[in-house]
Design a protein around this motif. Sequence first.
Motif, PDB file in Angstrom:
ATOM      1  N   SER A   1       0.922  -1.079  -0.074  1.00  0.00           N
ATOM      2  CA  SER A   1      -0.032   0.032  -0.004  1.00  0.00           C
ATOM      3  C   SER A   1       1.106   1.251  -0.051  1.00  0.00           C
ATOM      4  N   MET A   2       1.931   1.186   1.088  1.00  0.00           N
ATOM      5  CA  MET A   2       2.664   2.503   0.967  1.00  0.00           C
ATOM      6  C   MET A   2       3.687   2.325  -0.437  1.00  0.00           C
ATOM      7  N   LEU A   3       3.960   1.502  -1.040  1.00  0.00           N
ATOM      8  CA  LEU A   3       4.522   1.307  -2.244  1.00  0.00           C
ATOM      9  C   LEU A   3       3.712   2.338  -3.397  1.00  0.00           C
ATOM     10  N   GLY A   4       2.238   1.716  -3.366  1.00  0.00           N
ATOM     11  CA  GLY A   4       1.453   2.327  -4.448  1.00  0.00           C
ATOM     12  C   GLY A   4       1.299   3.576  -4.168  1.00  0.00           C
ATOM     13  N   ALA A   5       1.257   4.148  -2.735  1.00  0.00           N
ATOM     14  CA  ALA A   5       1.618   5.490  -2.493  1.00  0.00           C
ATOM     15  C   ALA A   5       2.376   6.420  -3.112  1.00  0.00           C
ATOM     16  N   LEU A   6       3.520   5.853  -3.583  1.00  0.00           N
ATOM     17  CA  LEU A   6       4.441   6.623  -4.133  1.00  0.00           C
ATOM     18  C   LEU A   6       4.187   7.309  -5.634  1.00  0.00           C
ATOM     19  N   GLY A   7       3.216   6.328  -6.396  1.00  0.00           N
ATOM     20  CA  GLY A   7       2.492   7.054  -7.487  1.00  0.00           C
ATOM     21  C   GLY A   7       1.429   7.861  -7.119  1.00  0.00           C
ATOM     22  N   ALA A   8       0.762   7.925  -5.961  1.00  0.00           N
ATOM     23  CA  ALA A   8      -0.132   8.642  -5.458  1.00  0.00           C
ATOM     24  C   ALA A   8       0.446  10.338  -5.084  1.00  0.00           C
ATOM     25  N   LEU A   9       1.762  10.206  -4.630  1.00  0.00           N
ATOM     26  CA  LEU A   9       2.450  11.107  -4.286  1.00  0.00           C
ATOM     27  C   LEU A   9       2.873  11.941  -5.629  1.00  0.00           C
ATOM     28  N   VAL A  10       3.166  11.280  -6.734  1.00  0.00           N
ATOM     29  CA  VAL A  10       3.344  12.129  -7.929  1.00  0.00           C
ATOM     30  C   VAL A  10       2.042  12.768  -8.410  1.00  0.00           C
ATOM     31  N   VAL A  11       0.827  12.327  -8.181  1.00  0.00           N
ATOM     32  CA  VAL A  11      -0.192  13.067  -8.602  1.00  0.00           C
ATOM     33  C   VAL A  11      -0.660  14.042  -7.567  1.00  0.00           C
ATOM     34  N   LEU A  12      -0.422  13.720  -6.412  1.00  0.00           N
ATOM     35  CA  LEU A  12      -0.652  14.897  -5.235  1.00  0.00           C
ATOM     36  C   LEU A  12       0.163  16.211  -5.445  1.00  0.00           C
ATOM     37  N   VAL A  13       1.336  15.881  -5.756  1.00  0.00           N
ATOM     38  CA  VAL A  13       2.508  17.190  -6.041  1.00  0.00           C
ATOM     39  C   VAL A  13       1.879  17.771  -7.228  1.00  0.00           C
ATOM     40  N   TYR A  14       1.498  17.369  -8.245  1.00  0.00           N
ATOM     41  CA  TYR A  14       0.842  17.923  -9.403  1.00  0.00           C
ATOM     42  C   TYR A  14      -0.630  18.925  -8.711  1.00  0.00           C
ATOM     43  N   VAL A  15      -1.209  18.152  -7.941  1.00  0.00           N
ATOM     44  CA  VAL A  15      -2.425  18.909  -7.772  1.00  0.00           C
ATOM     45  C   VAL A  15      -2.402  20.180  -6.808  1.00  0.00           C
ATOM     46  N   PHE A  16      -1.342  19.993  -5.879  1.00  0.00           N
ATOM     47  CA  PHE A  16      -0.986  20.852  -4.812  1.00  0.00           C
ATOM     48  C   PHE A  16       0.086  22.009  -4.955  1.00  0.00           C
TER      49      PHE A  16
ATOM     50  N   SER B   1       2.874  21.721  -3.620  1.00  0.00           N
ATOM     51  CA  SER B   1       3.438  22.340  -2.534  1.00  0.00           C
ATOM     52  C   SER B   1       3.717  20.976  -1.522  1.00  0.00           C
ATOM     53  N   PHE B   2       4.275  21.228  -0.540  1.00  0.00           N
ATOM     54  CA  PHE B   2       4.280  20.263   0.353  1.00  0.00           C
ATOM     55  C   PHE B   2       3.008  19.760   1.198  1.00  0.00           C
ATOM     56  N   LEU B   3       1.931  20.232   0.933  1.00  0.00           N
ATOM     57  CA  LEU B   3       0.763  19.805   1.172  1.00  0.00           C
ATOM     58  C   LEU B   3       0.350  18.376   0.772  1.00  0.00           C
ATOM     59  N   ALA B   4       1.117  17.994  -0.398  1.00  0.00           N
ATOM     60  CA  ALA B   4       0.790  16.746  -1.146  1.00  0.00           C
ATOM     61  C   ALA B   4       1.081  15.451  -0.271  1.00  0.00           C
ATOM     62  N   MET B   5       1.922  15.702   1.098  1.00  0.00           N
ATOM     63  CA  MET B   5       2.376  14.751   2.046  1.00  0.00           C
ATOM     64  C   MET B   5       0.959  14.516   2.981  1.00  0.00           C
ATOM     65  N   LEU B   6       0.131  15.346   3.184  1.00  0.00           N
ATOM     66  CA  LEU B   6      -0.901  15.297   4.013  1.00  0.00           C
ATOM     67  C   LEU B   6      -1.890  14.141   3.696  1.00  0.00           C
ATOM     68  N   PRO B   7      -2.402  14.008   2.667  1.00  0.00           N
ATOM     69  CA  PRO B   7      -3.226  12.936   2.360  1.00  0.00           C
ATOM     70  C   PRO B   7      -2.572  11.756   2.473  1.00  0.00           C
ATOM     71  N   LEU B   8      -1.113  11.391   2.011  1.00  0.00           N
ATOM     72  CA  LEU B   8      -0.657  10.264   2.395  1.00  0.00           C
ATOM     73  C   LEU B   8      -0.556   9.956   3.852  1.00  0.00           C
ATOM     74  N   LEU B   9      -0.375  11.023   4.648  1.00  0.00           N
ATOM     75  CA  LEU B   9      -0.344  10.825   6.181  1.00  0.00           C
ATOM     76  C   LEU B   9      -1.470  10.160   6.660  1.00  0.00           C
ATOM     77  N   ILE B  10      -2.600  10.977   6.153  1.00  0.00           N
ATOM     78  CA  ILE B  10      -4.036  10.498   6.500  1.00  0.00           C
ATOM     79  C   ILE B  10      -4.214   9.285   6.205  1.00  0.00           C
ATOM     80  N   ALA B  11      -3.803   8.657   5.064  1.00  0.00           N
ATOM     81  CA  ALA B  11      -4.017   7.292   4.613  1.00  0.00           C
ATOM     82  C   ALA B  11      -3.215   6.505   5.310  1.00  0.00           C
ATOM     83  N   GLY B  12      -2.072   6.809   5.551  1.00  0.00           N
ATOM     84  CA  GLY B  12      -1.229   5.667   6.465  1.00  0.00           C
ATOM     85  C   GLY B  12      -1.847   5.523   7.871  1.00  0.00           C
ATOM     86  N   ILE B  13      -2.240   6.584   8.579  1.00  0.00           N
ATOM     87  CA  ILE B  13      -2.749   6.494   9.809  1.00  0.00           C
ATOM     88  C   ILE B  13      -4.298   5.662   9.865  1.00  0.00           C
ATOM     89  N   SER B  14      -4.986   5.886   8.722  1.00  0.00           N
ATOM     90  CA  SER B  14      -6.097   5.272   8.770  1.00  0.00           C
ATOM     91  C   SER B  14      -5.993   3.790   8.449  1.00  0.00           C
TER      92      SER B  14
END
Length: 717
Positions: free
Chosen positions: A181-196, A198-211
């Motif tokens: 799941s965390m490995l799949g999050a690397l691809g998500a990080l690329v998309v989140l960096v495009y969306v935001f 900014s470093f806000l791209a880390m927040l959704p991944l943090l929320i996903a990891g804790i959930s």
Amino acid sequence: MSVITRFVLNHKLFVLAFWLALAVAGAFAAGPAAARLTTSFAMPGPATQADQAIAERYHVGVTDPVVPVVTLPAGQTVTSPGITTELTRVFSAVNRTVPGARVVDYASTSDPAFITKDGRSTFALVTIPRFNPMAGTNAPEEIGRAVRAAAPPGWQVGVTGIQALGDSQPRSGGVDVLAESMLGALGALVVLVYVFASFLAMLPLLIAGISILTTFLTVFGLTQVTGISQIVQFLIGLIGLGVAIDYSLLVVTRWREERAHGRDNRAAVEAAMDSAGRAVVFSGVTVAIGLLALVVLPVPFLRSAGLGGVLIPLISVVVAITLLPVLLDTVGPRLDWPRVRDENTASRGWTAWARITFRRKGLAASIGIVVLALLMIPALSLHVGEPRTSSLAQSGPAHDALTILTAGGVPSGVLTPIVVLTDGGQAGTVAHRLSGLPGVDGAVAPAAGGNRAAGTALVTVLPKEETSMPSGQDTVRAVRAAADGEAAILGVDGSGASTIDFVHGVYGSFPLMLSLIALATFLLLARAFRSLLLAAKAVVLNLASLGAAYGVMVLIWQFGYGSVTVWGIPATGSITMWVPIMVFAFLFGLSMDYEVFILARMREAFDTTRATGAAVVEGIGRTGKLVSSAALILVLSFLAMSTAPQTDLKILATGLGAGILVDATVIRCLLVPALVGLFGKFNWWLPGWAAKILRTKPSLLPAVPTTHPPHPATTSS
């Protein structure tokens, strides 16, 4: 929502400490939780009853057998003098390697069905004790080594069978699933960096990891009081990554928008939670409904999957509405750097698309409906079963051993035998009777090899076609029909019989499950959108998206259009029996996320402007990038999942990926704005009687509906 937001913002340290503690505990609990998950896939039905009766007497249930294949040197045949004695010695070595195994072969039956046309090759059916189907077994390798060691010089030995043909590598579990799941999050990080940007791209991944970690902790607690299926770990990993990121995207994007409009940070957090936070709650409950619907099915492992799977969207919602506002209020502004783009205005591209779609709503709706229909039509041919053996392996020792048999005239159906429990004194009569049934290549009742116990005998029926295929299942039905009312026959077992029972139990209840989900979702969305039409349209389009996903699975896998090109696997002939129900449970909730995000924003815009056109443009302009980005993250995750060695996981990933892709494009970006435009003012209508039932305020029809969207002032990309 405002009460919850104010509470967590006034107790930030407590909230942070609470979720940190749960995440740490979840990290330690992930491995033990996976170890406690159950591996049973049994379900109530005649096959299970027969299997239990066989297990009580023979101490081993019925599974598709391991099939060792022996080829004699040139000049020798199976019927040559002394060979039968040698075969008895060779195959008896199996029991020394796998104690309790049951063996059926030519030496114990003298049936020519066990010999190839050239007379040089023969095989045995070895039923091994139960194993974990999620982790596989090394029994094929062990049996192969034992037979080779016992075989005389010059004899060639191979091993085939369903398990040997499939990938025998252990499947992911526990910490491995978490790592994937965390490995799949690397691809998500690329998309989140495009969306935001900014470093806000880390927040959704943090929320996903804790959930995800917290859900593993909760599942560990559940395993102490009830059995939870191993499938739950995949639900947690896949759905957790998807929904937690989706919810974070929605809230963080709205928070940035409120700040861009001039609100101070605390006010922006509260405003974002009051709007986007409400949408998250409704969305999470909808996802939970889709998974909880599995509980109504008469299949224990699916019920437990529904019970365990419902935790991940609910926990993701709780994390998003408690921890996320605290993070935005404390470190949010500092993480929003560098601020390459802001959310002060809607996306220029999506706004233009919404305007064009609204103005050409008839054409857009027609195109969307035609595309959906073309994708849904193949679903009418969907056959639920197990992939045919030719799709399990196209090379390797197991494939070569099977080729020896099939080239020698032995049908591949022998890999999925039908096992009949009979009265010991009538076994020979029953075998003779069953051998004459249509679709049967042979039926034997050996006295040796662990096939007699407690006054009973096991008759092994060799079907011509694999019992996962329609013709093979017809053979199973013929055997069952012959056994019906026959006092000497105590039960009919085998993977084909189990598949028939599974399909009847699960998909026979499918209309009930579908009705319950559709009704619950309709009521929930009608209250959320304050509209009967929007809620009904959302349910219908979601089901259409599901039908399109089924159609794509049938085209690619069952018919084989693309499976060879992309994965090198020929047509499977059927869709793995548990995959369609899992695709339904996943997609119905996940795709509804996007519907809630878009329509909630449209409803908000309409309540402000009282204009349908403005609502469509605002809704798509503000959420188009969000929905497409969220969908891309999920598609990338499922694409990665499709590289797994197991064919059933490839099929599942294809269905999920296709469903999300169709939903985010054809449905949400084409049909939703077009249909909202076509229905006009009736989108927003909630009569008083319905409002009273839903316990919300009514929504009256606007006097003059807007037919063209206004031209927005300034937009940005």
